[in-house]
Design a protein around this motif. Structure first.
Motif, short mmCIF file in Angstrom:
data_model
loop_
_atom_site.label_atom_id
_atom_site.label_comp_id
_atom_site.label_asym_id
_atom_site.label_seq_id
_atom_site.Cartn_x
_atom_site.Cartn_y
_atom_site.Cartn_z
N ALA A 19 0.79 -1.14 -0.15
CA ALA A 19 0.00 -0.12 -0.02
C ALA A 19 0.86 1.17 0.01
O ALA A 19 0.44 2.12 -0.83
CB ALA A 19 -0.94 -0.03 1.10
N ILE A 20 1.95 1.33 0.68
CA ILE A 20 3.04 2.48 0.81
C ILE A 20 3.46 2.78 -0.75
O ILE A 20 3.53 3.60 -1.10
CB ILE A 20 3.78 2.34 1.93
N VAL A 21 4.07 1.76 -1.10
CA VAL A 21 4.87 1.71 -2.37
C VAL A 21 3.56 2.05 -3.46
O VAL A 21 4.10 2.94 -4.22
CB VAL A 21 5.46 0.33 -2.76
N ASP A 22 2.46 1.58 -3.36
CA ASP A 22 1.36 1.94 -4.51
C ASP A 22 1.06 3.47 -4.39
O ASP A 22 1.19 4.11 -5.25
CB ASP A 22 0.19 1.11 -4.23
N SER A 23 1.03 3.81 -3.17
CA SER A 23 0.70 5.41 -2.95
C SER A 23 1.89 6.21 -3.53
O SER A 23 1.73 7.35 -4.05
CB SER A 23 0.52 5.61 -1.38
N ALA A 27 1.63 8.57 -6.63
CA ALA A 27 1.97 10.38 -6.58
C ALA A 27 2.82 10.75 -7.56
O ALA A 27 3.13 11.93 -7.85
CB ALA A 27 2.64 10.31 -5.19
N HIS A 28 3.69 9.80 -8.15
CA HIS A 28 4.60 10.23 -9.35
C HIS A 28 4.18 9.83 -10.90
O HIS A 28 4.78 9.58 -11.70
CB HIS A 28 5.95 9.53 -8.91
N HIS A 29 2.73 9.36 -10.90
CA HIS A 29 2.14 9.18 -11.75
C HIS A 29 2.71 7.91 -12.44
O HIS A 29 2.82 7.72 -13.89
CB HIS A 29 2.12 10.20 -12.95
N GLY A 30 3.19 6.89 -11.68
CA GLY A 30 3.65 5.58 -12.33
C GLY A 30 2.72 4.57 -11.94
O GLY A 30 1.54 4.62 -11.83
N ARG A 31 3.11 3.12 -12.30
CA ARG A 31 2.19 2.24 -11.67
C ARG A 31 3.11 0.86 -11.42
O ARG A 31 4.31 1.05 -11.49
CB ARG A 31 1.53 1.73 -13.29
N VAL A 32 2.32 0.05 -10.66
CA VAL A 32 3.14 -1.14 -10.12
C VAL A 32 2.30 -2.44 -10.64
O VAL A 32 1.36 -2.41 -11.04
CB VAL A 32 3.05 -1.28 -8.60
N GLU A 33 3.24 -3.32 -11.23
CA GLU A 33 2.97 -4.52 -11.86
C GLU A 33 3.58 -5.63 -10.97
O GLU A 33 4.29 -5.42 -10.46
CB GLU A 33 3.58 -4.71 -13.25
N VAL A 34 2.54 -6.67 -10.92
CA VAL A 34 2.80 -7.89 -9.96
C VAL A 34 2.59 -9.08 -10.83
O VAL A 34 1.56 -9.23 -11.55
CB VAL A 34 1.83 -7.57 -9.08
N ARG A 45 7.13 -4.97 -10.20
CA ARG A 45 7.83 -4.35 -11.05
C ARG A 45 7.16 -2.70 -11.00
O ARG A 45 6.01 -2.65 -11.06
CB ARG A 45 7.81 -4.67 -12.73
N ILE A 46 8.01 -1.68 -10.78
CA ILE A 46 7.61 -0.45 -10.68
C ILE A 46 7.99 0.34 -11.87
O ILE A 46 9.39 0.38 -11.96
CB ILE A 46 8.17 0.29 -9.14
N LEU A 47 7.03 1.09 -12.31
CA LEU A 47 7.53 1.87 -13.69
C LEU A 47 7.22 3.45 -13.30
O LEU A 47 6.08 3.59 -12.90
CB LEU A 47 6.53 1.38 -14.69
N LEU A 48 8.06 4.29 -13.46
CA LEU A 48 7.90 5.57 -13.17
C LEU A 48 8.39 6.10 -14.80
O LEU A 48 9.16 6.22 -15.25
CB LEU A 48 8.92 6.27 -12.24
N PRO A 49 7.30 7.43 -14.60
CA PRO A 49 7.67 8.17 -16.06
C PRO A 49 9.15 9.04 -15.92
O PRO A 49 9.48 9.52 -14.94
CB PRO A 49 6.60 8.82 -16.31
N LEU A 50 9.53 9.08 -17.01
CA LEU A 50 10.63 9.97 -17.02
C LEU A 50 10.13 11.43 -17.25
O LEU A 50 9.34 11.87 -18.02
CB LEU A 50 11.63 9.75 -18.28
N HIS A 51 11.01 12.26 -16.51
CA HIS A 51 10.43 13.89 -16.93
C HIS A 51 11.57 14.36 -17.62
O HIS A 51 12.82 14.35 -17.81
CB HIS A 51 10.60 14.53 -15.54
N ASP A 52 11.18 15.11 -18.67
CA ASP A 52 11.98 16.08 -19.44
C ASP A 52 12.58 17.27 -18.76
O ASP A 52 12.09 17.86 -18.14
CB ASP A 52 11.06 16.69 -20.88
#
Length: 52
Positions: A19-23, A27-34, A45-52
């Protein structure tokens, strides 16, 4: 770097960590895959977007 180690017998449940990781990821507009399989540990698997 140091990590908090709770006293013996006072470990949080794994669902609490999820739950903590998901939050944090949300908050960083990413997603968690299980990925899971019967009688095998889960792979997260934690996926976070790259910022320009």
């Amino acid at each position: 770097m140091s990590f908090y180690e709770p006293p013996a017998g006072r470990l949080p449940r794994p669902a609490g960590f999820v739950a903590i990781v998901d939050s944090l990821v949300a908050a960083h507009h990413g997603r968690v895959e299980v990925r899971t399989a019967p009688d095998v540990s889960a792979t997260f698997r934690i996926l976070l977007p790259l910022h320009d």
